[in-house]
Motif scaffolding. Structure first.
Motif, mmCIF file in Angstrom:
data_model
loop_
_atom_site.group_PDB
_atom_site.id
_atom_site.type_symbol
_atom_site.label_atom_id
_atom_site.label_comp_id
_atom_site.label_asym_id
_atom_site.label_seq_id
_atom_site.Cartn_x
_atom_site.Cartn_y
_atom_site.Cartn_z
ATOM 1 N N GLN A 131 0.834 -1.201 0.000
ATOM 2 C CA GLN A 131 0.000 0.000 0.000
ATOM 3 C C GLN A 131 0.869 1.251 0.000
ATOM 4 O OE1 GLN A 131 -3.527 0.291 0.032
ATOM 5 N NE2 GLN A 131 -3.262 -1.778 -0.731
ATOM 6 N N ALA B 200 2.565 1.488 -3.467
ATOM 7 C CA ALA B 200 1.664 1.962 -4.519
ATOM 8 C C ALA B 200 1.466 3.465 -4.389
ATOM 9 C CB ALA B 200 0.338 1.230 -4.438
ATOM 10 N N SER B 201 1.257 3.916 -3.158
ATOM 11 C CA SER B 201 0.999 5.331 -2.932
ATOM 12 C C SER B 201 2.227 6.176 -3.279
ATOM 13 C CB SER B 201 0.605 5.544 -1.466
ATOM 14 O OG SER B 201 0.471 6.909 -1.189
ATOM 15 N N LYS C 240 1.378 12.445 2.981
ATOM 16 C CA LYS C 240 0.102 12.189 2.301
ATOM 17 C C LYS C 240 -0.217 10.701 2.317
ATOM 18 C CE LYS C 240 0.306 16.166 -0.768
ATOM 19 N NZ LYS C 240 0.810 16.646 -2.066
ATOM 20 N N PHE D 151 -3.736 9.523 3.867
ATOM 21 C CA PHE D 151 -4.805 9.129 2.954
ATOM 22 C C PHE D 151 -4.851 7.633 2.685
ATOM 23 C CE2 PHE D 151 -3.918 13.591 1.696
ATOM 24 C CZ PHE D 151 -5.136 14.119 2.118
ATOM 25 N N VAL D 152 -3.738 6.937 2.927
ATOM 26 C CA VAL D 152 -3.693 5.519 2.580
ATOM 27 C C VAL D 152 -3.530 4.638 3.828
ATOM 28 C CG1 VAL D 152 -2.464 3.750 1.261
ATOM 29 C CG2 VAL D 152 -2.801 6.025 0.279
ATOM 30 N N PRO E 134 -6.257 5.507 7.325
ATOM 31 C CA PRO E 134 -7.649 5.054 7.168
ATOM 32 C C PRO E 134 -7.784 3.534 7.247
ATOM 33 C CG PRO E 134 -7.107 6.668 5.482
ATOM 34 C CD PRO E 134 -5.829 6.349 6.196
ATOM 35 N N GLN E 135 -6.801 2.826 6.701
ATOM 36 C CA GLN E 135 -6.870 1.364 6.751
ATOM 37 C C GLN E 135 -6.496 0.840 8.125
ATOM 38 O OE1 GLN E 135 -5.247 -0.860 3.339
ATOM 39 N NE2 GLN E 135 -4.831 1.128 2.415
ATOM 40 N N MET F 197 3.577 2.727 -12.145
ATOM 41 C CA MET F 197 4.093 1.441 -11.674
ATOM 42 C C MET F 197 2.919 0.501 -11.422
ATOM 43 S SD MET F 197 7.105 0.072 -10.128
ATOM 44 C CE MET F 197 7.412 -1.465 -9.273
ATOM 45 N N PHE G 100 1.976 -3.354 -9.965
ATOM 46 C CA PHE G 100 2.565 -4.372 -9.106
ATOM 47 C C PHE G 100 1.937 -5.748 -9.340
ATOM 48 C CE2 PHE G 100 2.903 -0.316 -7.033
ATOM 49 C CZ PHE G 100 4.175 -0.300 -6.477
ATOM 50 N N PHE H 222 -1.288 -5.970 -7.353
ATOM 51 C CA PHE H 222 -2.224 -4.883 -7.693
ATOM 52 C C PHE H 222 -2.090 -3.675 -6.763
ATOM 53 C CE2 PHE H 222 -4.905 -8.923 -7.625
ATOM 54 C CZ PHE H 222 -4.282 -9.451 -8.736
ATOM 55 N N ASN H 223 -2.159 -3.942 -5.437
ATOM 56 C CA ASN H 223 -2.017 -2.868 -4.443
ATOM 57 C C ASN H 223 -3.008 -1.726 -4.637
ATOM 58 O OD1 ASN H 223 0.037 -4.333 -3.367
ATOM 59 N ND2 ASN H 223 1.675 -3.090 -4.238
ATOM 60 N N LEU H 224 -4.253 -2.074 -4.956
ATOM 61 C CA LEU H 224 -5.283 -1.034 -4.952
ATOM 62 C C LEU H 224 -5.555 -0.656 -3.505
ATOM 63 C CD1 LEU H 224 -7.796 -2.346 -7.634
ATOM 64 C CD2 LEU H 224 -6.052 -0.582 -7.867
ATOM 65 N N PHE H 225 -6.071 0.566 -3.297
ATOM 66 C CA PHE H 225 -6.410 0.989 -1.944
ATOM 67 C C PHE H 225 -7.782 0.413 -1.589
ATOM 68 C CE2 PHE H 225 -3.969 4.805 -3.655
ATOM 69 C CZ PHE H 225 -2.748 4.275 -3.256
ATOM 70 N N HIS I 287 -9.833 0.709 0.809
ATOM 71 C CA HIS I 287 -10.841 1.512 1.493
ATOM 72 C C HIS I 287 -11.478 2.533 0.577
ATOM 73 C CE1 HIS I 287 -7.096 3.679 1.601
ATOM 74 N NE2 HIS I 287 -7.671 4.764 2.089
ATOM 75 N N MET I 288 -11.132 2.489 -0.709
ATOM 76 C CA MET I 288 -11.695 3.463 -1.647
ATOM 77 C C MET I 288 -12.337 2.728 -2.815
ATOM 78 S SD MET I 288 -8.589 6.117 -1.985
ATOM 79 C CE MET I 288 -8.047 7.095 -0.601
ATOM 80 N N LEU J 210 -7.347 9.858 -6.186
ATOM 81 C CA LEU J 210 -6.583 10.300 -5.017
ATOM 82 C C LEU J 210 -5.314 11.073 -5.380
ATOM 83 C CD1 LEU J 210 -6.161 10.276 -1.915
ATOM 84 C CD2 LEU J 210 -4.887 8.153 -2.219
ATOM 85 N N ARG K 79 -5.224 3.458 -12.838
ATOM 86 C CA ARG K 79 -4.802 4.401 -11.793
ATOM 87 C C ARG K 79 -3.474 5.057 -12.161
ATOM 88 N NH1 ARG K 79 -3.879 2.180 -5.748
ATOM 89 N NH2 ARG K 79 -2.200 1.069 -6.781
#
Lengths: 263, 261
Positions: free
Chosen positions: A160, A163-164, A173, A177-178, A181-182, B102, B104, B107-110, B112-113, B121, B170
């Motif tokens: 996570q 990715a961010s 940030k 934001f990432v 919250p989780q 990038m 992965f 996937f590494n999607l968030f 919670h969204m 975002l 994304r």
């Protein structure tokens, strides 16, 4: 003597049941219920407590709990982030803070904030005396929550963050934001538990001193008990605590079941 | 038209040399403790080129890819992105990363969204786009990966293949100049691989610069402009994918290909 295994099991169960029922009966018969009711279940005294026991005592207990929970959450988040920081003195400070305030009785910390700090720094904290006591409670709550929040943050997969960051988000940030919250979602059950603990710990605020308007449930009940030479209000306070804590612990159990399913 | 259209918020505050290679890697070294994972890699990716990297696990191919956007910090060597030496401590890494998409393996999607939230975002928080603009860019890219109808879904409700396509969308929403793919289909059920590869193929056809670490030899052969075989932290062989896959020169390449083909 040979006995079938199922027969023996039935017999043992029967004996255990009988022992339990006998114990209950003995306790119930041994108690002097009339005297108990006279000292703890006086209807007239109970009626006299309304509406103050709700509008002042219960309200204060809830307000103090919410204030110290929110404050503790902020302090705890800050301490958790400091403990995970790459800056070493931050880590040291957070570790020292957590160890200190988890290691001391909450009562002592509240006492320290109510009396020692104002003397040491020559300042009067706002909403004294209860404000100073609340500050102590926030500090204690923050220490406990810091560890819970740290665990939550660390439970968020490393991917996570990657990715961010690879989207160009800064560390700050990314955290707000990432990760947070989780992480906070993961720790809702232990945080609710912390809320229940805090609700009960508001009873320690008496050490900071209180006015008529800042009494919480336990202080209110103790004072009423002294005034009336009767413990009825203590029983009422106990019931009011349970009225809040039992539904809350049910909520925690529900949340934990739901989390377990979502995994 | 005098120059490329720049979406708001992504005004290049770093000097861009359009004649420079997209990625230039010079004698790159990376060690984890005593273990040297990259032992001097040099590699140039030109704009519009699709470079595929193959090799056995532990060969350093993922580390190489992750070094390009500094998810790994190299211990030696140089990396230039569009002519900018990104290992220079003066360089704003976050700025550089907005130009590099990038994707992965996981996937590494968030989680919670929603899908739309995932795509908006960084557009809003990094590029400073307004919500409406970010959403329209996001929808455009969702349509491109064939998921226009799933913008309100949460990642947990999507298949692996759909999640990976959202992840690609994304990255695309940041309007990157190049894309890095780290084994994008390795975590997918076999029947879902095709959709993701099709999206990647479309991107390549549109001229996107791509560096792809993969086990999909078919993709490497048909879409790649160049194939790189890595083993033990070094580039063993590189060249035209068809050439390398059918007539590998090096014994190590031959040994590897005989196992996977």
């Amino acid at each position: 003597m040979t006995m079938r295994r199922t027969t023996r099991r039935t017999l043992v169960r029967g004996v255990l049941y009988a022992a339990f029922v006998a114990a209950v009966i003995v306790v119930v018969l041994a108690a002097d219920w009339q005297r108990f009711a006279q000292y703890f279940l006086q209807w007239d005294i109970a009626r006299e407590q309304f509406p103050e026991i709700i509008t002042i005592a219960l309200k204060n207990t809830l307000v103090f709990t919410v204030v110290s929970f929110v404050g503790g959450l902020l302090v705890g988040t800050l301490m958790a982030l400091m403990k995970l920081s790459s800056i070493r003195p931050y880590r040291w400070f957070a570790t020292a803070y957590i160890e200190l305030f988890r290691g001391l009785p909450a009562l002592l910390t509240i006492f320290a904030f109510a009396y020692m700090l104002p003397i040491a720094f020559g300042v009067k904290l706002p909403f004294a005396p209860v404000g100073a006591g609340l500050l102590g409670l926030i500090v204690v709550a923050g220490a406990y929550m810091a560890e819970v929040i740290r665990a939550g943050i660390q439970a968020v997969p490393k991917g996570q963050t990657e990715a961010s960051r690879s989207l160009g988000m800064s560390p700050l940030k990314t955290t707000f934001f990432v990760i947070l919250p989780q992480g906070l979602r993961i720790i809702i059950p232990p945080l609710t538990n912390e809320f229940v603990l805090l609700l009960k710990d508001t009873s320690l605020l008496f050490i900071a001193g209180s006015t008529i308007f800042t009494k919480e449930l336990t202080t209110f009940a103790r004072d009423a008990t002294t005034t009336n030479s009767n413990g009825t209000v203590l029983v009422m306070a106990a019931m009011l605590y349970l009225l809040v804590t039992i539904p809350l612990t049910r909520v925690v159990a529900y949340l934990e079941r739901r989390m377990a399913r979502a995994r | 038209m005098t120059g490329p259209v720049t979406p708001s918020g992504s005004e290049p505050d770093l000097p861009v040399r359009f004649d420079a290679p997209a990625i230039e890697i010079i004698d790159l070294h990376k060690s984890f403790g005593d273990h040297e994972v990259l032992k001097g890699i040099s590699l140039t990716v030109r704009p519009g080129e699709v470079v595929c990297v193959i090799g056995p696990s532990g060969s350093g191919k993922s580390t190489l890819l992750r070094s390009v956007n500094l998810l790994e910090t190299p211990t030696g060597g140089q990396i230039l992105i569009e002519g900018i030496a990104i290992l220079d401590p003066e360089v704003d890494v976050d700025r550089v990363r907005t130009r590099i998409g990038m994707v992965f393996q996981q996937f590494n999607l968030f989680p919670h969204m929603t899908v739309l939230g995932n795509l908006c975002l960084a557009q809003q928080r990094v590029l400073g786009r307004k919500r409406a603009e970010a959403e329209s860019v996001a929808r455009e890219n969702l349509a491109k990966v064939g998921l226009a109808d799933r913008e309100d879904a949460y990642p947990a409700h999507l298949s692996g293949g759909q999640q990976q396509r959202v992840a690609i969308a994304r990255s695309l929403s940041m309007n990157p100049d190049m894309m890095l793919f780290d084994e994008p289909t390795s975590a997918l059920d076999p029947e879902l691989v095709g959709d993701v590869l099709a999206v990647m193929r479309t991107l390549a056809d549109e001229g996107m610069t791509m560096m792809v670490v993969t086990h999909e030899m078919g993709f490497a052969r048909e879409v790649g402009n160049r194939l790189i075989f890595m083993d033990d932290g070094m580039i063993v062989e590189e060249g035209d994918p068809r050439e390398v896959l059918t007539n590998p020169r090096e014994p190590r390449t031959q040994a590897f290909l005989s196992k996977v083909l």
